[in-house]
Design a protein around this motif. Structure first.
Motif, short mmCIF file in Angstrom:
data_model
loop_
_atom_site.label_atom_id
_atom_site.label_comp_id
_atom_site.label_asym_id
_atom_site.label_seq_id
_atom_site.Cartn_x
_atom_site.Cartn_y
_atom_site.Cartn_z
N ASP A 336 80.00 14.27 56.45
CA ASP A 336 79.20 13.34 57.10
C ASP A 336 77.99 14.05 57.50
O ASP A 336 77.00 13.22 58.14
N VAL A 337 77.45 15.28 57.60
CA VAL A 337 76.33 15.71 58.07
C VAL A 337 75.27 14.90 56.95
O VAL A 337 75.01 14.91 56.19
N VAL A 338 74.15 14.67 58.04
CA VAL A 338 73.09 13.97 57.37
C VAL A 338 71.74 14.66 57.95
O VAL A 338 70.63 14.13 57.48
N ARG A 339 71.91 15.69 58.62
CA ARG A 339 70.57 16.43 59.22
C ARG A 339 69.84 17.12 57.99
O ARG A 339 68.86 16.78 57.76
N HIS A 340 70.50 17.61 57.16
CA HIS A 340 69.97 18.21 55.77
C HIS A 340 71.03 18.78 55.06
O HIS A 340 72.10 19.18 55.40
N GLU A 341 70.77 18.60 53.61
CA GLU A 341 72.21 18.82 52.59
C GLU A 341 72.76 20.21 52.84
O GLU A 341 73.80 20.63 52.68
N LEU A 342 71.70 21.27 53.43
CA LEU A 342 71.99 22.61 53.40
C LEU A 342 73.34 22.62 54.67
O LEU A 342 74.08 23.61 54.69
N VAL A 343 72.87 21.88 55.84
CA VAL A 343 73.74 22.00 57.10
C VAL A 343 75.28 21.78 56.59
O VAL A 343 76.14 22.30 57.20
N GLY A 344 75.44 20.76 56.01
CA GLY A 344 76.71 20.33 55.41
C GLY A 344 77.61 21.39 54.78
O GLY A 344 78.88 21.95 55.11
N ARG A 345 76.75 22.35 53.77
CA ARG A 345 77.27 23.44 53.07
C ARG A 345 77.73 24.45 54.24
O ARG A 345 78.60 25.27 54.06
N ILE A 346 76.82 24.94 55.07
CA ILE A 346 76.77 25.95 56.40
C ILE A 346 78.05 25.48 57.23
O ILE A 346 78.79 26.29 57.30
N ASP A 351 83.98 26.41 58.39
CA ASP A 351 85.20 25.79 58.47
C ASP A 351 86.17 26.50 57.80
O ASP A 351 87.47 26.67 57.97
N SER A 352 85.61 26.83 56.47
CA SER A 352 86.57 27.63 55.59
C SER A 352 87.33 28.94 56.13
O SER A 352 88.24 29.57 55.93
N LYS A 353 85.96 29.42 56.82
CA LYS A 353 86.54 30.95 57.13
C LYS A 353 87.16 30.74 58.52
O LYS A 353 88.20 31.56 58.35
N GLY A 354 87.10 29.69 59.37
CA GLY A 354 88.12 29.57 60.40
C GLY A 354 89.40 29.13 59.73
O GLY A 354 90.70 29.77 60.15
N SER A 355 89.71 28.50 58.73
CA SER A 355 90.95 28.17 58.41
C SER A 355 91.53 29.34 57.72
O SER A 355 92.66 29.70 57.88
N ALA A 356 90.65 30.08 56.87
CA ALA A 356 91.25 31.49 56.34
C ALA A 356 91.77 32.43 57.53
O ALA A 356 92.82 33.08 57.28
#
Length: 368
Positions: A336-346, A351-356
């Motif tokens: 749902d990030v709408v600030r900048h498309e790169l922010v969503g990937r960041i 989140d992936s690092k935290g889950s791992a």
């Protein structure tokens, strides 16, 4: 006599096409099977609006290309879309919707293209879509300056919750529009005199730094912590009106530490960065709610700056109050990030690092 037939938008000699509807471009589909590469040519009748639609140096078309995996080639007020039939149809839907918005005197601000792409995806592929008559699937907030539209399904649910419930929690990562939409709805209530004032609050907790003593009066000391809310106000309202409202008290900056003992009636109250409240602070804030008031609480549980060992008041409140009548909890994700498309990937990467990390953590020793 034979009746004239409509032709395509190319340069070949042909009978005159039927005039298109005022808010829709001329469309010419190549005759190809649905599962094979397709091509569609859109011709827009207003060169100035077409230029705004395509964006500076074609940046809007470039975004549509990346998102929908098509090729968009612009020539004057024409654009040729190439890709799968479904992708080209969705791109046409996006361009027609944005063009209809421009025709009505609206403007395209950063993020509108992304929002319409997501809206199209939520509706499915509508081959009979008419932007002049079709009801928009995403809700919006009407302001004097301009309407504020939801750009994702989560934002749409958030706006609908704000309109229906007295207490709303917006929980999720940075850049999802939680605070901005909360301020937009508060401004909407103030402009229509549903409430008499806006009260904006935020805990004064540094993000991992110690700023030390801040000079000035109370407002000047708290202003650095409330800068995001000021930015939203100035974006959604006339700057002179914001300054007058701050002076008259219609818009009040209220440090969380000094809210105790107050009853906030006829007001829309926003608590931002609520993940940095303690359990007692959150309870104190929630019990300030008075007659004819609305309360909006926003925060990101992944960015808690409280000292180690302290429970976030936001997390506790969401668990305790989620099933109470007239209380709604809206969750946002990296999608749902709408600030900048790169922010969503960041956000997704963190989140992936935290889950791992949680998956690889050694098991706790059994209690003795």
């Amino acid at each position: 006599m034979h009746s004239p037939r409509s032709g395509g938008s190319g340069g070949s000699t042909q009978t005159a096409p039927r005039p298109a509807a005022p808010s829709r471009p001329t469309v010419n589909w190549a005759d190809t099977p649905e599962d094979s590469p397709s091509q569609v040519v859109l011709a827009f009748d207003d060169n100035r609006l077409a230029s705004l639609l395509f964006g500076h140096y074609g940046q809007n078309l470039a975004l549509i290309e990346r998102r929908l995996e098509i090729v968009a080639e612009q020539r004057g007020n024409h654009v040729t879309l190439e890709g799968t039939r479904d992708a080209c149809e969705q791109a046409r839907h996006v361009l027609e919707t944005l063009y209809a918005r421009l025709k009505k005197g609206g403007e395209l601000v950063p993020g509108d293209v992304e929002g319409v792409i997501r809206e199209a995806a939520s509706q499915g592929f509508l081959f009979d879509f008419d932007p002049a008559t079709q009801k928009q699937s995403f809700d919006e907030i009407q302001l004097r300056r301009r309407p504020v539209r939801a750009r994702t399904a989560a934002q749409d649910a958030y706006i609908r919750a704000l309109k229906r419930h007295t207490l709303v929690f917006g929980v999720g990562p940075a850049g999802t529009g939680k605070t901005w939409l909360a301020v937009a709805y508060a401004v909407h209530l103030l402009e229509r005199r549903v409430v008499d004032r806006l009260i904006l609050s935020r805990p004064a907790v540094e993000a991992g730094e110690r700023l030390g003593f801040l000079p000035g009066d109370m407002k000047e000391k708290v202003d650095p912590y409330l800068r995001p809310i000021y930015d939203a106000l100035h974006d959604l309202m006339d700057r002179a009106f914001v300054e007058r409202a701050l002076t008259s008290g219609e818009i009040e900056i209220a440090p969380l530490a000094f809210m105790r003992g107050r009853t906030l009636a006829n007001a829309c109250v926003i608590l931002d960065e609520a993940q940095n409240t303690t359990s007692m602070q959150m309870k104190m804030f929630l019990t300030r709610l008075g007659e004819n008031s609305h309360m909006i609480i926003t925060g990101d549980p992944t960015q808690i700056d409280l000292p180690p060992g302290q429970t976030s008041g936001l997390a506790e409140a969401v668990d305790l109050l989620g099933n109470i009548e007239d209380v709604e909890v809206c969750h946002f994700t990296a999608a749902d990030v709408v600030r900048h498309e790169l922010v969503g990937r960041i956000v997704a990467a963190y989140d992936s690092k935290g889950s791992a990390g949680r998956a690889n953590a050694p098991p706790k020793a059994p209690a003795r």
